[in-house]
Scaffold this motif. Structure first.
Motif, short mmCIF file in Angstrom:
data_model
loop_
_atom_site.label_atom_id
_atom_site.label_comp_id
_atom_site.label_asym_id
_atom_site.label_seq_id
_atom_site.Cartn_x
_atom_site.Cartn_y
_atom_site.Cartn_z
N ALA A 73 0.85 -1.20 0.00
CA ALA A 73 0.00 0.00 0.00
C ALA A 73 0.87 1.24 0.00
CB ALA A 73 -0.93 0.00 1.22
N GLY A 74 1.94 1.21 0.81
CA GLY A 74 2.84 2.36 0.89
C GLY A 74 3.49 2.67 -0.45
N PRO A 134 -6.02 12.33 -8.84
CA PRO A 134 -7.23 11.62 -8.41
C PRO A 134 -8.48 12.47 -8.58
CG PRO A 134 -5.88 12.25 -6.53
CD PRO A 134 -5.09 12.55 -7.75
N HIS A 135 -8.30 13.79 -8.66
CA HIS A 135 -9.48 14.66 -8.78
C HIS A 135 -10.01 14.70 -10.20
CE1 HIS A 135 -9.14 16.20 -4.67
NE2 HIS A 135 -7.91 15.84 -4.84
N MET A 145 1.25 12.71 -8.71
CA MET A 145 0.53 13.97 -8.49
C MET A 145 1.47 15.15 -8.63
SD MET A 145 -1.82 12.84 -5.30
CE MET A 145 -2.56 14.37 -4.81
N ARG A 146 2.71 14.98 -8.15
CA ARG A 146 3.65 16.09 -8.23
C ARG A 146 4.09 16.32 -9.66
NH1 ARG A 146 8.11 15.29 -3.74
NH2 ARG A 146 8.22 17.54 -3.72
N PHE A 170 -0.68 12.01 -12.52
CA PHE A 170 -1.73 11.32 -11.78
C PHE A 170 -2.52 12.36 -11.00
CE2 PHE A 170 -3.35 9.31 -7.91
CZ PHE A 170 -3.98 8.20 -8.42
N ILE A 172 -11.32 12.39 -11.67
CA ILE A 172 -12.49 11.53 -11.80
C ILE A 172 -13.73 12.37 -12.11
CG2 ILE A 172 -13.99 9.95 -10.53
CD1 ILE A 172 -11.44 9.21 -8.92
N GLY A 207 2.28 1.94 -3.37
CA GLY A 207 1.23 2.49 -4.23
C GLY A 207 1.02 3.97 -3.95
N PHE A 208 0.96 4.31 -2.65
CA PHE A 208 0.74 5.72 -2.28
C PHE A 208 1.90 6.58 -2.77
CE2 PHE A 208 -1.81 4.06 1.52
CZ PHE A 208 -2.97 4.07 0.77
N TRP A 209 3.12 6.01 -2.65
CA TRP A 209 4.28 6.76 -3.09
C TRP A 209 4.20 7.04 -4.59
CZ3 TRP A 209 8.52 5.99 -6.33
CH2 TRP A 209 9.52 6.98 -6.21
N ALA A 210 3.79 6.00 -5.36
CA ALA A 210 3.65 6.18 -6.80
C ALA A 210 2.60 7.25 -7.09
CB ALA A 210 3.27 4.86 -7.46
N MET A 211 1.49 7.23 -6.34
CA MET A 211 0.44 8.23 -6.56
C MET A 211 0.96 9.63 -6.29
SD MET A 211 -2.82 6.53 -4.73
CE MET A 211 -3.13 4.81 -4.97
N LEU A 212 1.67 9.77 -5.16
CA LEU A 212 2.15 11.10 -4.78
C LEU A 212 3.13 11.63 -5.81
CD1 LEU A 212 2.69 10.80 -0.95
CD2 LEU A 212 1.06 12.23 -2.15
N ILE A 235 -0.90 33.65 -4.84
CA ILE A 235 0.31 32.84 -4.71
C ILE A 235 0.71 32.26 -6.06
CG2 ILE A 235 1.25 30.79 -3.56
CD1 ILE A 235 -0.95 31.40 -1.38
#
Lengths: 181, 678
Positions: A22-23, A40-41, A33-34, A38, A43, A25-30, A92
């Motif tokens: 899981a970790g 997630p919003h 996102m950067r 990827f 959708i 996977g989360f790392w890949a997502m993050l 900003i």
């Protein structure tokens, strides 16, 4: 006995394995996102890889207004940026937006804003809009699937939405975007 | 601080602002972080080398860490109340016109402040272990405090490096941007602290689990020490979830109470495993069985608390709850989680196989019942976890965005909740080790009759099969709890005074368990009632009447009224039944000009059996053609959902007050570790 112990050992390793997967996977997502690959919003963004919705917005001082036809007629990529004078993240966002504006035109749409407020915002922050339109009713923003300001859309030549970001563009994101073009 | 003091008498609050400035707050936070690091390293080193002085320093460090964080929090509070808009966090989230209560609650109404509150609560947990755990074995206490210190250091570092609540802006704005109006609500002012206390409270069982793995020993005493912490955190989490659900019911104005939103799921997951933990720790305490499993639950519950926060703050999950989403912060928290959770699970994999299994038991026994409870709770937890993580993972692995919603959760959680409720009434009646069915039947026959009766009434009066089953099981659980108490005090078998004397001698934990179980039944009844709710959306002229659920709802008028930092549009609705006035509802819309946001103020009339619920929507047309859109709801038994939560938490609190859980009270005189250095 040793068989029993090793089976227990395997079982007790299972939670670590699951959490590790899981970790990862989360790392890949993050990192996705950067880098902008990827989101997630997305959708709820009904407009990705679609032609820009029909609209024709009046100009907002100091810029000239534009319509969906203008976006379709463009020969290079354009970043369309929804903003408002009452939005702090938009302030900003101005410097990173200037980085992007060095590479491609940034067209602004003032979302639900008074004309003099929006003009003051542009003058004050130095936001680098090539063209500037006003969406006073907010109806165009609804067609674009905008959930809040700031929100940015990268338009491919021919008027297709290639990329979308809900939230302010950060400096690293701007650099990544410019590097990808 | 560049502000110069004005001439003449200096106002008191200016002096306070100067003394407790943001820089002092940041310094105190940094100091707390250093102390937490020391609290992590020194006691663990001491426990490893059996160095008594090093271990004995842990409580003092925990106390001073709490003092520093309290000072830091006080500084932020002073800046918030004093409208110091040179602090970025306050400029972005507060405004002069904001009422004082919300200036205060605004401290934790944003990302930075909430992380500071999180750290403060974690430090308070450490200090509580230092204070109440004076009778623990020195090495165990040192290890528990060491683990808590390490976790706290990580989060304080996170706060300092990526989410500094004391960051300054230049030039300072004259007024702040104001708070999200949705958060301007008394329920939400207390919701986060209670919820966080619940989340963070599970850090203590977690630390006990890790300490036990380090010691290589889990015994009955360990179970007795861990359980109060688990139950306490569980009570707070229960209250926090109930409050959040209530808030979304009356503030969001959708007429719903639970949306299977990722943020809600993130709080439900640790609640489910925490409930399992509070139960399995009993087995460790009484029978020295289920040790490995209980240790894993303690680690898992806190891990889920942490991961939930991480998922919400990093923006991976889509949610209606707006947090400042920043993937860079997400990377930091993910690293932190990797260290805390990964480290604990690695230790678990290495050391858990060495724990010696304890007492054996037959499938039909108290232990068997508790195992079944654990299996079902964890199965529900797994289902909810799957549904919550499915969208981001399919998007990551297959590039395909899908959305998992209410139908999935209803279809997976409900079938597993049914057996859970069914065994809930039976479990407490079973004796330890091995049980026979006959005594259970004689004790519970009338509870099962009551349940069957409720089911029959439900079959006649309720729409749907699931609500009927729910009603039957809810009454079964409530009646079962009553039957258990009645049996314990031999009600109607002995003369009443004898029964009352027995009741007085009964441990409070028995009452607590019965109350908590009854609370579950009450909540389920509320859910059943809400499944029968009806609503209508109508566009009406002033004076028009609409019918819903046997009530006549008449729009009497619309009026404008100014508020402190908004303008309100208020409707007056008369609700009558058979021509008799039941209540007058005043739903309103509030226009917060500063944020360009409109919120709706729901009007609710409740008699604890039915909620009459009205929302004012948009208005159209002018003159004689002017209509207002109203949303009208009839919500039977809605308040029971949160009432049940409160009863559950009360039950937990009652069992906490049991004298048996006050650890080693008689030995306090001789147990000797010097205390807090505050």
């Amino acid at each position: 006995m040793s068989g029993v112990v090793s089976r227990r050992r395997l079982l007790t390793l299972a939670p670590l394995g699951l959490a590790g997967a899981a970790g990862l996977g989360f790392w890949a997502m993050l990192s996705g996102m950067r880098g902008g690959s990827f989101d997630p919003h997305d959708i709820q963004a009904p407009v990705l890889d679609r032609p820009v919705p029909e609209f024709d917005l009046p100009g907002q001082a100091p810029g000239r207004g534009f319509s969906s036809a203008d976006l379709r007629a463009a020969t290079g990529p354009i970043l369309v940026n929804f903003f408002a004078s009452w939005c702090i993240p938009c302030v900003i966002e101005a410097p990173p937006l200037a980085t992007v504006a060095g590479r491609l035109p940034v067209w602004g749409i003032a979302y639900k804003d008074r004309a003099q407020d929006a003009a003051g915002f542009v003058a004050h922050t130095g936001a680098p809009y090539t063209r500037l339109a006003a969406d006073r009713s907010g109806l165009t923003a609804i067609d674009w699937g905008v959930s809040g300001v700031p929100e940015s859309f990268l338009i491919r030549p021919g008027g297709v939405i290639a990329w979308h970001l809900a939230g302010p563009i950060t400096q690293s994101l701007a650099d990544a975007l410019v590097a990808r073009l | 601080m560049t502000a110069s003091l004005p001439d003449g008498p200096v106002p008191g609050h200016a002096i306070v602002g100067l003394l407790l400035g943001p820089e002092l707050g940041r310094f105190a936070l940094a100091l707390a972080c250093c102390l937490a690091l020391a609290q992590f390293v020194l006691p663990l080193l001491g426990a490893w080398r059996r160095d008594q002085p090093l271990m004995a320093i842990a409580p003092a460090l925990a106390g001073s860490q709490l003092a520093c964080l309290a000072l830091s929090f006080l500084c932020l509070a002073v800046a918030a109340i004093g409208d110091d808009f040179s602090v970025a966090n306050i400029a972005e989230n507060s405004a002069v016109a904001k009422p004082l209560l919300y200036k205060l609650s605004g401290i934790w109404g944003n990302h930075e402040g909430s992380i500071l509150l999180w750290c403060l609560i974690l430090a308070a947990c450490g200090a509580a272990v230092a204070w109440f755990g004076r009778t623990l074995p020195t090495s165990l206490q040192a290890r528990v405090l060491g683990v808590l210190g390490g976790t706290a250091a990580g989060f304080e570092l996170f706060c300092l490096l990526t989410s500094d609540p004391f960051d300054r802006v230049w030039p300072a704005p004259l007024d702040g941007a104001g708070m999200n109006p949705l958060l301007q609500d008394p329920g939400l002012a207390v919701h986060p602290p209670i919820l966080y206390a619940g989340y963070v409270g599970f850090a203590v069982p977690f630390a006990f689990a890790v300490a036990a793995l380090l010691e290589g020993r889990v015994d009955a005493a360990w179970g007795r020490w861990v359980r109060p912490w688990a139950v306490g955190a569980w009570c707070l989490l229960t209250c926090g979830i109930a409050l959040g659900s209530w808030w979304s019911y009356y503030v969001l104005g959708w007429g719903g109470y639970w949306f299977w939103d990722p943020v809600e799921n993130a709080s439900l997951l640790p609640w489910l495993t925490g409930t399992a933990l509070a139960h399995s720790a009993i087995v460790v305490e009484k029978r020295e069985a289920l040790k490995v499993w209980t240790v894993l639950l303690a680690i898992g519950t806190f891990s889920l608390s942490l991961s939930g926060t991480f998922l919400v703050r990093s923006g991976i999950l889509n949610s209606v709850h707006a947090f400042a989403v920043d993937p860079a912060r997400g990377v930091f928290i993910l690293g932190l989680l990797g260290l805390v959770i990964g480290g604990a699970l690695l230790l678990f994999a290495l050391r858990a196989p060495l724990l010696v299994a304890g007492g054996v038991f037959a499938p039909l026994s108290r232990e068997g019942g508790l195992v079944l409870n654990n299996i079902l709770l964890c199965a529900i937890c797994a289902a909810v976890l799957t549904g919550t993580l499915y969208p981001p993972f399919t998007s990551l692995l297959f590039g395909q965005a899908i959305s998992v919603g209410k139908p999935f959760f209803d279809a997976t959680a409900a079938p597993m909740a049914i057996p859970l409720l069914a065994v809930m009434a039976i479990g407490p009646t079973l004796p330890w080790k091995r049980a026979r069915l006959a005594p259970v039947v004689t004790r519970l026959w009338w509870a099962s009759l009551a349940g069957l009766g409720a089911g029959l009434v439900g079959a006649y009066g309720l729409r749907g099969t699931l609500p009927m089953i729910g009603a039957a099981l809810a009454i079964w659980v409530i009646a079962g709890s009553a039957a258990e108490l009645a049996h314990r005090v031999q009600l109607f078998r002995l003369p009443l005074p004898d029964s009352l004397r027995r009741a007085r001698l009964l441990p409070r934990a028995v009452f607590g368990a019965a109350l908590a179980h009854a609370g579950v039944g009450i909540t389920v009844l509320g859910l059943v009632g809400m499944s029968q709710a009806s609503h209508a959306i109508v566009a009406v002229h002033v004076g028009d009447t609409s019918r819903l659920a046997g009530y006549d709802w008449t729009l009497r008028g619309l009026a404008d009224r100014p508020g402190p930092n908004y303008r309100a549009r208020i409707a007056t609705i008369d609700v009558t039944r058979h021509g008799r006035l039941v209540t007058v509802l005043h739903p309103a819309r509030r226009d917060f000009a500063a944020q360009g946001q409109v919120t709706s103020e729901v009007a609710i009339h409740t008699d604890l059996v039915t909620d009459l619920y009205a929302v004012l929507g948009d208005e159209h047309g002018a003159g004689a053609d002017h209509t207002a859109v109203l949303r009208l709801h009839d919500n039977p038994l809605a308040p029971w959902i949160w009432l049940g939560g409160l009863v559950m938490a009360l039950g937990g609190g009652l069992s906490l007050s049991d004298r048996r859980v006050r650890v080693g009270a008689p030995q306090r005189a001789r147990a000797r570790i010097p205390v807090l250095a505050e």
